[in-house]
Scaffold this motif. Structure first.
Motif, PDB file in Angstrom:
ATOM      1  N   THR A  53     -17.607  -9.427  -1.402  1.00  0.00           N
ATOM      2  CA  THR A  53     -18.181  -8.255  -0.749  1.00  0.00           C
ATOM      3  C   THR A  53     -19.682  -8.477  -0.610  1.00  0.00           C
ATOM      4  N   LEU A  54     -20.187  -8.318   0.604  1.00  0.00           N
ATOM      5  CA  LEU A  54     -21.615  -8.486   0.860  1.00  0.00           C
ATOM      6  C   LEU A  54     -22.152  -7.219   1.491  1.00  0.00           C
ATOM      7  N   LYS A  55     -23.276  -6.739   0.987  1.00  0.00           N
ATOM      8  CA  LYS A  55     -23.903  -5.527   1.532  1.00  0.00           C
ATOM      9  C   LYS A  55     -25.324  -5.853   1.964  1.00  0.00           C
ATOM     10  N   TRP A  56     -25.597  -5.652   3.238  1.00  0.00           N
ATOM     11  CA  TRP A  56     -26.909  -5.876   3.824  1.00  0.00           C
ATOM     12  C   TRP A  56     -27.352  -4.545   4.432  1.00  0.00           C
ATOM     13  N   SER A  57     -28.167  -3.799   3.689  1.00  0.00           N
ATOM     14  CA  SER A  57     -28.510  -2.455   4.154  1.00  0.00           C
ATOM     15  C   SER A  57     -29.951  -2.104   3.811  1.00  0.00           C
ATOM     16  N   ALA A  58     -30.462  -1.132   4.569  1.00  0.00           N
ATOM     17  CA  ALA A  58     -31.802  -0.583   4.348  1.00  0.00           C
ATOM     18  C   ALA A  58     -31.930   0.620   5.270  1.00  0.00           C
TER      19      ALA A  58
END
Length: 327
Positions: free
Chosen positions: A157-162
């Motif tokens: 699982t990869l999360k790329w957020s802002a």
């Protein structure tokens, strides 16, 4: 053979400005790295940056052609808007300049693979700046996985957020997904066999301008990958990778460069010495140019990443799972 990396930074936006600082720092540490010129179409922006960094105006230019014509410049680092990458890179290749090209290397896989082939024909180094390949936390993770101590890989699982104002006319798939897709390939040496993507344009209300997306990819051997992308998540900026395996779970914070392990037999943090990924990328590029050797992160990987991004967009637009390859 080149005796020094004499580079021009192309583009002085947020990332380009960081690159200018890093090349200046690298030039103080190594005599064979020299920042020669800074290019931007906006001369006022150039002058502001030069004043801030106490650089002479002679280092500034709004003429890309002049850079390509200069014999004392053997490399360019292209950090301009995504839609300009191909044109600037192909011109640099034809001028026999070595290149660092920011992701995505092009907005179509046809053009991306064309860059790869033209670079080969012209014998120039083409390094796609998948910067997380130089991240020490991910290097340690890759070593752990390759040693086989955790058994079979189950899912990631990869999360790329802002939370930020969505970049003008930017597609979140092509703008934000290249890093997660490349990290998956870096850690597994595999590409997705099939992908499914879904996303929404909550702010701008227009297809192709989604501010968030979910991606599910299936790798060979039944390994599943889930990727979350968001420009509208009010939480802290996140660049996280969680890996669930047969014998434990690895939790990686790529920004803090930490690796934590959870299993039946242990729970704790693996020692990682955080590194300056931009500096290490610059050093790697310089060494490859000086030794006339291909970069560790092949330009073909950059082109394949664009190909996968195209398939994710196809899935998002059709609502169907898209097969990339069989077997």
């Amino acid at each position: 053979m080149d005796k020094a990396l004499n580079v021009a930074v192309i583009g002085t936006g947020y990332w380009g400005t960081k690159l200018v600082r890093e090349y200046l720092a690298a030039s103080e540490e190594r005599e064979d790295i020299n920042l020669k010129t800074i290019y931007d179409v906006d001369f006022n922006r150039l002058k502001t940056l030069a004043k801030e960094l106490s650089l002479p105006e002679s280092m500034l230019t709004t003429s890309y052609e002049d850079i390509l014509d200069r014999d004392d410049i053997n490399a360019v680092h292209i950090a301009t808007p995504n839609e300009t990458h191909y044109e600037l890179a192909i011109r640099a290749i034809n001028a026999h300049k070595h290149i660092v090209l920011e992701k995505p290397m092009a907005l179509s896989s046809r053009r991306a693979f064309r860059l790869v082939r033209e670079a080969e024909k012209n014998n120039v180094i083409l390094l796609v700046d998948h910067i997380f390949r130089f991240n020490n936390a991910l290097k340690v993770t890759k070593e752990l996985l390759e040693r086989g101590e955790f058994g079979n890989l189950y899912y990631m699982t990869l999360k790329w957020s802002a939370y930020l104002e969505p970049p003008k006319n930017r597609d979140i798939i092509f703008d934000l997904a290249p890093h997660p897709i490349d990290i998956v390939n870096y850690l597994t040496e595999e590409w997705p066999a099939r992908v499914y993507g879904n996303g929404k344009s909550y702010i701008r209300g227009k297809a192709g301008l989604e501010e968030m997306a979910f991606i599910i990819a299936e790798l060979p051997d039944d390994v599943l990958v889930n990727i979350e992308l968001s420009w509208i998540d009010y939480g802290k900026k996140t660049r996280a990778v969680n890996i669930v395996t047969e014998k434990g779970t690895l939790v990686i914070d790529t920004l803090a460069q930490t690796v934590k392990i959870y299993s039946d037999s242990q729970e704790g943090e693996i020692p990682v010495i955080p590194n300056n990924t931009i500096r290490d990328m610059i050093y790697h590029f310089a060494d490859r140019v000086l030794n006339n050797e291909p970069p560790l992160n092949s330009a073909t990987v950059g082109a394949m990443t664009v190909f996968v991004l195209e398939k994710i967009r196809e899935s998002l637009e059709t609502g169907q799972t898209v097969e990339i390859f069989k077997g």
